[in-house]
Motif scaffolding. Structure first.
Motif, short mmCIF file in Angstrom:
data_model
loop_
_atom_site.label_atom_id
_atom_site.label_comp_id
_atom_site.label_asym_id
_atom_site.label_seq_id
_atom_site.Cartn_x
_atom_site.Cartn_y
_atom_site.Cartn_z
N ALA A 36 53.99 -9.60 -39.50
CA ALA A 36 54.12 -8.59 -40.56
C ALA A 36 54.72 -7.33 -39.94
O ALA A 36 54.55 -7.07 -38.75
N ASP A 37 55.41 -6.55 -40.75
CA ASP A 37 55.99 -5.30 -40.28
C ASP A 37 55.82 -4.23 -41.36
O ASP A 37 56.79 -3.65 -41.83
N ASP A 38 54.55 -3.98 -41.75
CA ASP A 38 54.27 -2.94 -42.73
C ASP A 38 54.58 -1.57 -42.13
O ASP A 38 54.41 -1.35 -40.93
N ALA A 39 54.99 -0.65 -42.98
CA ALA A 39 55.17 0.73 -42.55
C ALA A 39 53.79 1.32 -42.30
O ALA A 39 52.90 1.23 -43.14
N LEU A 40 53.60 1.89 -41.11
CA LEU A 40 52.30 2.48 -40.77
C LEU A 40 52.09 3.76 -41.56
O LEU A 40 53.02 4.54 -41.77
N LEU A 41 50.86 4.00 -41.99
CA LEU A 41 50.52 5.21 -42.74
C LEU A 41 50.53 6.43 -41.83
O LEU A 41 50.92 7.52 -42.25
N VAL A 42 50.07 6.26 -40.61
CA VAL A 42 50.07 7.30 -39.59
C VAL A 42 50.70 6.65 -38.36
O VAL A 42 50.29 5.57 -37.94
N ALA A 91 44.60 -8.66 -29.46
CA ALA A 91 45.00 -7.36 -28.92
C ALA A 91 45.58 -6.51 -30.04
O ALA A 91 45.87 -7.01 -31.13
N GLY A 92 45.76 -5.23 -29.76
CA GLY A 92 46.28 -4.29 -30.75
C GLY A 92 45.22 -3.26 -31.06
O GLY A 92 44.19 -3.18 -30.39
N SER A 93 45.45 -2.46 -32.09
CA SER A 93 44.48 -1.44 -32.48
C SER A 93 44.35 -1.38 -33.99
O SER A 93 45.22 -1.84 -34.73
N ALA A 94 43.24 -0.79 -34.42
CA ALA A 94 42.98 -0.61 -35.85
C ALA A 94 42.59 0.83 -36.10
O ALA A 94 41.96 1.47 -35.25
N SER A 95 42.96 1.35 -37.27
CA SER A 95 42.62 2.72 -37.65
C SER A 95 42.15 2.74 -39.09
O SER A 95 42.71 2.05 -39.94
N ALA A 110 50.41 -3.29 -33.80
CA ALA A 110 50.72 -4.27 -32.75
C ALA A 110 49.64 -5.35 -32.64
O ALA A 110 49.29 -5.76 -31.53
N LEU A 111 49.12 -5.81 -33.77
CA LEU A 111 48.13 -6.89 -33.76
C LEU A 111 48.74 -8.13 -33.12
O LEU A 111 49.90 -8.47 -33.38
N ASP A 112 47.96 -8.79 -32.29
CA ASP A 112 48.38 -10.05 -31.68
C ASP A 112 47.14 -10.92 -31.50
O ASP A 112 46.32 -10.67 -30.64
N LYS A 149 50.39 -11.38 -36.26
CA LYS A 149 51.11 -10.48 -35.36
C LYS A 149 51.72 -9.34 -36.17
O LYS A 149 52.05 -9.50 -37.33
N GLY A 150 51.85 -8.18 -35.51
CA GLY A 150 52.58 -7.07 -36.10
C GLY A 150 51.72 -5.98 -36.69
O GLY A 150 50.50 -5.94 -36.51
N ASN A 151 52.38 -5.07 -37.41
CA ASN A 151 51.74 -3.93 -38.07
C ASN A 151 51.38 -4.32 -39.50
O ASN A 151 52.19 -4.91 -40.20
#
Length: 187
Positions: A36-42, A91-95, A110-112, A149-151
């Motif tokens: 996925a390649d969503d536009a990040l909010l922040v 791996a990756g991060s969440a907010s 960068a979820l993996d 995978k992805g944002n």
């Protein structure tokens, strides 16, 4: 003749068992990826707002020159953390992001992780350091994981009290197993 009937019956049972097993386990997902390649909010690298408390996560506001309160002009990260692996390498991060209208969303950067047959995104009151079984109850379901995978961005249902949320989990409903968990820590 009876020996042939037994062989055909056993073969039929084996075929049904194979089909059910393939449906449940979907082993080909170990070698497939969805991105996925969503536009990040922040954007990446943004820090959380200072001095946030659990209560202010739902009532965050700014004082205007007229002395009234107004929501922030744009999305604000109120808590975040890096994923740790549970049953599968993740791996990756969440907010957790507060939206200008007062709602919330969760974004993955960068979820993996591994692909799976029945993956969901849960907000959990359990701390990320908890045993895996703690994440299977008391959660808020944000829906199916769209890609491994992805944002990605997931809307938190309106009216959800986020003050008790401590982590976000990628959870396989079919096997009651966590793939990965990220703490939602205020910065």
């Amino acid at each position: 003749m009876s020996k042939r009937v037994v062989v055909v019956g056993v073969a039929g049972v084996l075929v049904v068992a194979l089909v059910v097993g393939l449906y449940l386990f979907q082993p080909w997902r170990l070698w497939t990826d969805r991105t996925a390649d969503d536009a990040l909010l922040v954007q990446a690298g943004a820090t959380t707002t200072g001095a946030m408390t659990a209560e202010s996560m739902t009532a965050e506001s700014m004082i205007t020159p007229s002395g009234t309160t107004a929501p922030p002009a744009g999305p604000v990260v109120v808590a975040s953390g890096a994923f740790r692996s549970l049953e599968h390498d993740t791996a990756g991060s969440a907010s957790l992001v507060r939206l200008p209208g007062g709602g919330h969303a969760v974004q993955f950067e960068a979820l993996d992780t591994s692909d799976g047959p029945d993956l969901y995104v849960y907000l959990s009151p359990a701390p990320a350091e908890s045993e895996e079984a703690a994440f299977g109850s008391g959660f808020t379901n944000l829906g199916k994981l769209r890609a491994n995978k992805g944002n990605q961005v997931y809307e938190v249902p309106a009216g959800t009290d986020v003050s008790g949320v401590r982590s976000v989990v990628i959870w396989c409903k079919r096997f009651s197993a966590g793939f990965g968990v990220a703490p939602l820590v205020q910065g």
